[in-house]
Design a protein around this motif. Structure first.
Motif, short mmCIF file in Angstrom:
data_model
loop_
_atom_site.label_atom_id
_atom_site.label_comp_id
_atom_site.label_asym_id
_atom_site.label_seq_id
_atom_site.Cartn_x
_atom_site.Cartn_y
_atom_site.Cartn_z
N ILE A 192 0.86 -1.19 0.00
CA ILE A 192 0.00 0.00 0.00
C ILE A 192 0.89 1.24 0.00
O ILE A 192 1.60 1.51 0.96
CB ILE A 192 -0.94 0.00 1.21
N TYR A 193 0.83 1.98 -1.09
CA TYR A 193 1.61 3.21 -1.20
C TYR A 193 0.98 4.33 -0.38
O TYR A 193 1.63 4.94 0.44
CB TYR A 193 1.68 3.66 -2.66
N PHE A 194 -0.28 4.61 -0.65
CA PHE A 194 -0.94 5.69 0.10
C PHE A 194 -2.45 5.55 0.01
O PHE A 194 -2.97 4.82 -0.86
CB PHE A 194 -0.49 7.07 -0.37
N ILE A 195 -3.10 6.24 0.92
CA ILE A 195 -4.56 6.25 0.98
C ILE A 195 -5.00 7.70 1.16
O ILE A 195 -4.43 8.44 1.96
CB ILE A 195 -5.06 5.39 2.17
N LEU A 243 -1.15 11.58 7.70
CA LEU A 243 -0.76 10.47 8.56
C LEU A 243 0.45 9.75 7.97
O LEU A 243 0.49 9.51 6.76
CB LEU A 243 -1.91 9.46 8.68
N GLU A 244 1.39 9.36 8.84
CA GLU A 244 2.55 8.57 8.41
C GLU A 244 2.55 7.24 9.15
O GLU A 244 2.29 7.20 10.35
CB GLU A 244 3.85 9.31 8.75
N SER A 257 5.38 1.49 8.09
CA SER A 257 5.58 0.67 6.89
C SER A 257 5.98 1.50 5.69
O SER A 257 6.39 0.96 4.67
CB SER A 257 4.28 -0.06 6.55
N GLY A 258 5.82 2.82 5.79
CA GLY A 258 6.08 3.69 4.65
C GLY A 258 4.81 4.25 4.05
O GLY A 258 4.85 5.23 3.31
N ALA A 259 3.68 3.62 4.32
CA ALA A 259 2.42 4.13 3.80
C ALA A 259 2.17 5.53 4.35
O ALA A 259 2.56 5.85 5.48
CB ALA A 259 1.27 3.20 4.17
N ILE A 260 1.52 6.36 3.56
CA ILE A 260 1.06 7.66 4.04
C ILE A 260 -0.43 7.77 3.73
O ILE A 260 -0.96 7.03 2.90
CB ILE A 260 1.85 8.85 3.44
N ALA A 261 -1.08 8.69 4.43
CA ALA A 261 -2.51 8.84 4.21
C ALA A 261 -2.92 10.28 4.45
O ALA A 261 -2.27 11.02 5.20
CB ALA A 261 -3.32 7.92 5.13
N VAL A 283 -4.03 3.30 -3.10
CA VAL A 283 -3.10 3.06 -4.19
C VAL A 283 -2.06 2.03 -3.73
O VAL A 283 -1.30 2.30 -2.79
CB VAL A 283 -2.42 4.36 -4.64
#
Lengths: 362, 362, 362, 362
Positions: D167-170, D229-230, D233-237, D255
């Motif tokens: 999951i890259y980002f939301i 939000l960070e 895992s590296g995902a951001i939102a 994404v």
């Protein structure tokens, strides 16, 4: 299913240009109004073609196109094209009333012909052109461009491969706040699109037509028409055509026994396949039937972007060089004209149910 | 325009309940299947009404409704309602085939009647009910609920106030993956909605009908129908009805000479008014006409949320107490039945153009 | 509000070309990659301009453009343009890193300059260019094309005329499955659009920026960025930029105290005005406040179709001939660069809240 | 992945009710305002539950609910429920500020507790409740209803099964023209929805939060908030929350490295899966990378309609009878409170980047 997938029989021998069948086809474009420049642009980029000349009675139009394509010769004389031995084929984008005489002259001069839809203004004219093309072993191809539109082809494949099951019915709307034509009704203007698509999808010409129309803005020029169509297979269809609409709609619903499709030509997802339907477990006991409704996934298949006109003109050139009947065949063009004539006949008889003239014999 | 805005003449004397015309109307609800409980719920909340009793042959249904409304008496005997002097009116939500006999009994017993659409299964039945209601000076009201839907009323006002200009044509689709009925066609199931709306908007019954239909799932029960309608004013309409559709559509386009409207009953913006049109500056010189197209603002008027059934039942009670013909009048209900009969007649005659039976004389 | 409606002070004297101020401006276009040909096409059609020359180091690109415009001279030498006295202005569509040196050379040679956004790669570079343009009394104009987009201008007018009331906040998404740039982040690629639009609408540069970003595909090149913006007026904004998105979104919501607007650049109705809001009758008594919500009509104003780039280049020519500061002024371009630098600074400091560099003094 | 799929460790022994673990759970419902009646209705229909009593200080509300459910005992005394040995569990739908004291009393009295979100008004309160539930071996379950919404579960499965890849980002928007709360900000009102969903999907609590907010209508009550939000895992939102919006939006884009999803809770097709992405063939050679973009089919999976609240309350009963940690666990509820507190802390510190308090130790 017939050889070429159109329901028409290919003549098999056909249109070879002898020893030189891989050379680019040299095409002259006649009529440089609204659509003609698109023919020039696509032929210019097509590897299988060369633009041999452009022709229009209006020298301003000639100048405009030649300022963009200085290397292409221009002429105001249609006859000079006929006499030019380096011209293999003529592409005609002139008003409908001129289609038959120009096509006939070209065919008589031994030129292959591509002509904008509709093929001719009457089925008699169209039949004569078909005979002329056959007698001279030349390609005669009407420009039913939608048959080369990737969404239309995608749906055709879904139908031909049985994915949709039996086709129960098709309902289509082609409406917009559009350009009223001075000389033809909305059925002659927009009808060829839907009629050619239905013919291509169903491999069948409707047997009967019923139509209701009105000339809202100009009383003698119908600008809205509702058309009901019956097919011998049992399929039925409705076609709504209008130049008077608050917004552009290009929406077709195809309901099959297995799946349903919505085709929206204005959408980013032009084809949507619905895995929906109704099951009748025990068809013999109608009295106490229990229907079950199925609503599954909806899929928008990815559809590659390609310009239909480019594909269409490529088909024209390959028909000339390879002898294959083009997808948008003269026979299909003739049947489209017959369908529109049936609409006109129904309208002239107060909207009575009207038989479509007999199909071309196989 | 006529007195009550429906194009029908109000009898003027009408349905007064004498000295007690402001008291709540005591209504018994008959038939507690799918729709009946909605009648109970709305009548229960309506200040002008009291639910005098509920009635169904199925005691389970009676139990269910009474567990929610313990104070309402229940009965399995329709006849007992007729004899009950505290029952002013009967609201009927039973199968169509029972409408006429139940309504007749109720009217003969001196009860006002509200009956779900369609009013009756044939126009003969409907005419007999109208005569019976008139003879007994009672309200007979069919439940054409859409006439109380705020978007439908908004459009009616736009038309009646001339905002849309002359109505050129109307095109409507009412389709979904729906519940096939065991006993009636899709035209009898869904047609009353559109036919009542068209009658309300145009204040005119169509003169001629042409229809094409197919029983896709169960051959003898048409589940898709395409209907063309002609009106003496010149307006034309197309109505598409289907229980077989990939997605629910409730979309109507109204094209007028001044403005156009899209009514989408599934949208958050059910009414959209397009200030679009075509102008023909010099109508006398068709030969060289120059049309100008106008595309202006689009407005989605704010439409208050109200439950149409609540408004409809209020109209019923006010008709009883006040003597006004209700908007969903018996005359309108009769004409809707005639329109559906004309559809059936067209279908039975291979889709021929069929005259709608003469309107109710004024 | 300031003189030119941009919040910037016009120099007043400015950029006159002396006696010949109504003659077409002779513009040379430098850089014929993706965007340059659009400059050529629009300048070619613009009455106020002549295309004096085209310039690119790649002769293939020169050949392509000259095959379409045979009359336009081509060169691979930028310096030759500087020496050419018939060249009044230079339009630059080269990579961002070359903007500052090319613009500086052109200004030093006495040429007016139009340069694609962003104006320069750093605010120091941009400031130097502004000083150079001022010293030489020349027009320096960055190509913030969206400031000439009819929907953007429509919204600007709604704001400037007070129709929306106080602007509470703006939220915007500019995302698509897009072309990753090799050399710049998504903030440098797409940010100038939104930052210039916000500056134009609010007549105010944000005071503080907070950003969160990720290089999803290529770790060192951020391809998604969430940016929060604060303005001294109290307005706040969020800007989402991404090259990674399932579908193209160009959606901006502007919430004002009186009305709200949705701007969707991919829609047929790009601007929708909602007469919606909340009223707080007695602001002094928060404790027992009773809010009332207002939901009125929604209007999609008709917006004329015009090509923004054509309008933008016209503004450039009029700035040269008439001395007016163009809407897309160098000052605005400098502030856009400062905003992007503030985004970068916030990202470099783990997403801390970062002050935007001081505005250009009036 | 942990035992229960929530990323939390189940205690394993847990909440058995000894010999009678298959008997329906007897639940008393406290608070009959907006939401409480929904709890009553669903518990009433749930086979695993019985509504033991309803409780509200307002006797009008008691009367209303009892008129619909005459068999359910009502009381204005919360304490009487605590003393009632036939009450197994208490479901609380009262204002947030009362959650902690009421839950504590119920747990101390040996009752299992279901409480509307958020679990408590502070993380200290929430932690104390968790300790109390653990010490008494009772179920404590916050009502994060969206974790039982079929679209949310569908997406959770797509993520957990690796269909979306990393999951890259939301990015999510939850906005409408909504009901301003008198006592809490929009982050406390709407934030629990998105924060619980993100926690459920990503099995991870964000490490850092940055927020920007404004009280547009009532200055001290933020009614729009932009939250970044960070995650470790590296995902951001990004989460946008607002009570001030021209139209209702419930739109989330997820994404991933393999596929992308759009979740629109207002749509008939709430989940759409896009087989789109970007490939980086040679990640080691960034300098000369050649990205390839993939745009494949779009699928809207069929999602069964079920009422999330019904599923949620079933999970509550099964947790009591079977000892499984419910999906909407107390630990998740605590972390949601910590996230909102981090938002408040960021806002209180001018939007600075703020660490979310440490997770519950495993």
């Amino acid at each position: 299913m017939s050889q070429n997938g159109n329901g028409f029989h290919s003549n098999g021998n056909g249109f070879h240009r002898g020893s030189d069948s891989n050379a680019p086809v040299r095409v002259a474009v006649v009529g440089l109004g609204y659509w003609g420049p698109n023919l020039v642009r696509n032929l210019y980029e097509l590897p299988e073609a060369r633009v041999a000349a452009v022709c229009d009675a209006d020298t301003n139009r000639l100048d405009t196109i030649q300022s963009r394509y200085p290397a292409i010769p221009g002429t105001t004389s249609f006859d000079s094209l006929l006499e030019d031995p380096t011209v293999d084929a003529i592409a005609i984008a002139t008003p409908v009333s001129t289609h038959a005489p120009l096509c006939a002259k070209a065919l008589e001069a031994g030129k292959h012909v591509f002509v904008e839809k509709p093929l001719a203004a009457t089925s008699e004219e169209a039949e004569a052109l078909l005979a002329l093309a056959a007698a001279n072993d030349l390609v005669l191809m009407p420009g039913h461009t939608f048959l080369y539109s990737p969404p239309v082809v995608t749906i055709r494949d879904l139908i031909a491969n049985g994915v949709l099951g039996d086709i129960y019915f098709i309902s289509t709307s082609r409406v917009n706040l559009g350009l009223h034509q001075a000389d033809v009704s909305v059925a002659w203007d927009l009808g060829p699109h839907d009629f050619s698509i239905l013919r291509y999808w169903l491999e069948e010409t409707p047997s009967h037509v019923t139509a209701l129309s009105r000339g809202c803005v100009i009383p003698h020029i119908p600008d809205v028409t509702f058309i009901n169509l019956e097919f011998e297979s049992g399929a039925i269809a409705h076609v709504e055509l209008s130049w008077l609409s608050p917004s552009k709609l290009r929406r077709t619903t195809i309901v099959g026994s297995e799946k349903m499709v919505v085709y929206d030509d204005t959408s980013n997802e032009p084809v949507r396949v619905f895995d929906s339907g109704v099951n009748l477990p025990n068809p013999e006991s109608f009295g106490e039937y229990r229907l079950t409704y199925r609503t599954g996934d909806i899929v928008s298949p990815h559809i590659a972007a390609s310009e239909p006109l480019f594909l269409e003109l490529g088909d024209f050139c390959r028909a000339i060089n390879g002898g294959e009947t083009p997808r948008s065949s003269a026979e299909l063009g003739l049947e489209v004209v017959r369908m529109i004539e049936a609409v006109d006949a129904s309208l002239a008889d107060d909207g009575s149910r009207t038989e479509v003239a007999a199909n071309v014999p196989a």
